[in-house]
Design a protein around this motif. Structure first.
Motif, short mmCIF file in Angstrom:
data_model
loop_
_atom_site.label_atom_id
_atom_site.label_comp_id
_atom_site.label_asym_id
_atom_site.label_seq_id
_atom_site.Cartn_x
_atom_site.Cartn_y
_atom_site.Cartn_z
N GLY A 166 0.83 -1.20 0.00
CA GLY A 166 0.00 0.00 0.00
C GLY A 166 0.86 1.24 0.00
O GLY A 166 1.68 1.44 -0.90
N TYR A 167 0.73 2.06 1.04
CA TYR A 167 1.43 3.34 1.07
C TYR A 167 2.93 3.13 1.31
O TYR A 167 3.35 2.54 2.30
CB TYR A 167 0.85 4.22 2.19
N ARG A 193 6.06 3.49 -10.04
CA ARG A 193 5.64 3.26 -11.42
C ARG A 193 6.67 2.43 -12.19
O ARG A 193 6.31 1.48 -12.91
CB ARG A 193 5.43 4.61 -12.12
N ASP A 194 7.93 2.76 -12.04
CA ASP A 194 8.95 2.16 -12.88
C ASP A 194 9.50 0.83 -12.35
O ASP A 194 9.89 -0.04 -13.14
CB ASP A 194 10.12 3.14 -13.05
N GLU A 195 9.52 0.67 -11.02
CA GLU A 195 10.19 -0.49 -10.43
C GLU A 195 9.24 -1.50 -9.79
O GLU A 195 9.50 -2.71 -9.84
CB GLU A 195 11.20 -0.01 -9.37
N LEU A 196 8.14 -1.02 -9.20
CA LEU A 196 7.25 -1.94 -8.49
C LEU A 196 6.13 -2.48 -9.36
O LEU A 196 5.81 -3.67 -9.30
CB LEU A 196 6.67 -1.22 -7.26
N LEU A 197 5.53 -1.63 -10.19
CA LEU A 197 4.38 -2.08 -10.99
C LEU A 197 4.67 -3.31 -11.84
O LEU A 197 3.81 -4.21 -11.93
CB LEU A 197 3.89 -0.94 -11.88
N ASP A 211 13.11 4.65 -1.13
CA ASP A 211 13.74 3.54 -0.42
C ASP A 211 12.69 2.52 0.04
O ASP A 211 12.95 1.31 0.02
CB ASP A 211 14.52 4.04 0.79
N HIS A 212 11.51 2.98 0.43
CA HIS A 212 10.44 2.05 0.81
C HIS A 212 9.96 1.26 -0.41
O HIS A 212 9.65 0.08 -0.32
CB HIS A 212 9.28 2.80 1.45
N VAL A 213 9.89 1.93 -1.56
CA VAL A 213 9.51 1.23 -2.79
C VAL A 213 10.53 0.15 -3.11
O VAL A 213 10.18 -1.00 -3.42
CB VAL A 213 9.38 2.21 -3.97
N ARG A 214 11.80 0.48 -3.01
CA ARG A 214 12.85 -0.50 -3.34
C ARG A 214 12.90 -1.62 -2.31
O ARG A 214 13.24 -2.76 -2.65
CB ARG A 214 14.19 0.22 -3.47
N ALA A 228 9.31 11.49 -6.24
CA ALA A 228 10.37 10.50 -6.48
C ALA A 228 9.89 9.10 -6.11
O ALA A 228 10.19 8.12 -6.81
CB ALA A 228 11.61 10.86 -5.68
N ALA A 229 9.12 8.99 -5.02
CA ALA A 229 8.56 7.69 -4.65
C ALA A 229 7.54 7.23 -5.67
O ALA A 229 7.47 6.05 -6.03
CB ALA A 229 7.93 7.77 -3.26
N ALA A 230 6.73 8.17 -6.17
CA ALA A 230 5.73 7.82 -7.19
C ALA A 230 6.41 7.30 -8.45
O ALA A 230 5.95 6.32 -9.06
CB ALA A 230 4.87 9.04 -7.50
N GLY A 231 7.49 7.94 -8.87
CA GLY A 231 8.20 7.48 -10.06
C GLY A 231 8.82 6.11 -9.86
O GLY A 231 8.78 5.26 -10.77
#
Length: 263
Positions: free
Chosen positions: A81-82, A132-136, A87-90, A126-129
């Motif tokens: 989720g949020y 989109r690019d790494e997690l989706l 860094d949290h995305v990665r 930056a987290a949104a990008g």
């Protein structure tokens, strides 16, 4: 029943993020492991709020201990989720890779928490990008709202046809099922636009006054999908929960569980 790991925000009071997803899944008999990306007193929409993001190093340490105790590799699904920072995305990306090493069939549900109409983007750009690019591309299922669909596809989706085109583009790009919450329908309706292996389906439900609907409905919907429910079944449970919670300060997940579980 399923074993689900959730990586999202947590509040001490109310039902949003983890604090909505976990009790909804537990009410259906699922086992939930909770990793909080943010710890807050309550939803930021209230007059006062306190709390902060959980450092990624702390989350990594929790994962190591879960693994050491033999609990990490026992999950059927992962819900994100949020995620407040790149860094949290990665961290989420790394966690998915680690879990899939032992469970290639792991169901990964990504709720791309980016923003909403009319406020727009509220996640750090930056987290949104990174999301989109790494997690989706790692998702099995995506559950964007209409604003998030538009942001991810870079195009307005103000009609059903435009939303379908954008959702199809997102599905082609990621390979994931795409479940768009609150798609553009008539003024008296809301619902769900679903693109899955079974094709495209549009579900309509009566639209309630947004001022009377508590926060957290998207978190519950994504959790129900992570729990293995079909889009239609998840929407049916959610609609019953919303109807039972209208005008309340928070979703009445526990108090009305008997009614919404039976929907």
């Amino acid at each position: 029943m399923a074993r689900i790991l959730i990586l999202s925000s947590w509040v001490a009071h109310g039902h949003v993020g983890l604090s909505a997803a976990a009790p909804a899944l537990q009410a259906l008999g699922h086992s939930v492991t909770q990793l909080p990306t943010v710890q807050l007193s309550n939803h930021p929409g209230w007059p006062h709020v306190a709390g902060r993001p959980v450092p990624v190093d702390d989350l990594a340490a929790m994962v190591e201990v879960l693994d050491a105790n033999g609990w990490l590799g026992r999950h059927d699904a992962l819900l994100t989720g949020y995620l407040p920072s790149p860094d949290h995305v990665r961290f989420a990306v790394s966690l998915i890779g680690r879990l899939r090493e032992g469970a290639p069939g792991l169901r990964v549900v990504v709720d791309p928490v980016l923003g909403d109409h009319p406020g727009g983007l509220y996640l750090d750009p930056a987290a949104a990008g990174a999301l989109r690019d790494e997690l989706l591309p790692l998702a099995s299922v995506l559950t964007p709202n209409l604003f998030e669909l538009e942001w991810l596809c870079g195009a307005p989706a103000g009609t059903t046809e435009a939303a379908l085109a954008s959702a199809s583009s997102l599905r082609d790009r990621t390979g994931a099922a795409v479940l768009v919450t609150s798609p553009p329908l008539s003024s008296g309706q809301t619902g769900l636009l679903a693109l899955t292996d079974a094709g495209a389906m549009l579900y309509g439900t009566p639209r309630a006054d947004a001022r009377r609907v508590p926060h957290g409905t998207g978190d519950v919907f994504s959790a129900l999908i992570a729990g293995g429910l079909s889009p239609g079944a998840a929407l049916g449970h959610l609609q019953a929960l919303v109807d039972a919670s209208l005008g309340a300060p928070h979703l009445r997940i526990g108090e009305t569980a008997d009614s919404w579980r039976a929907a």
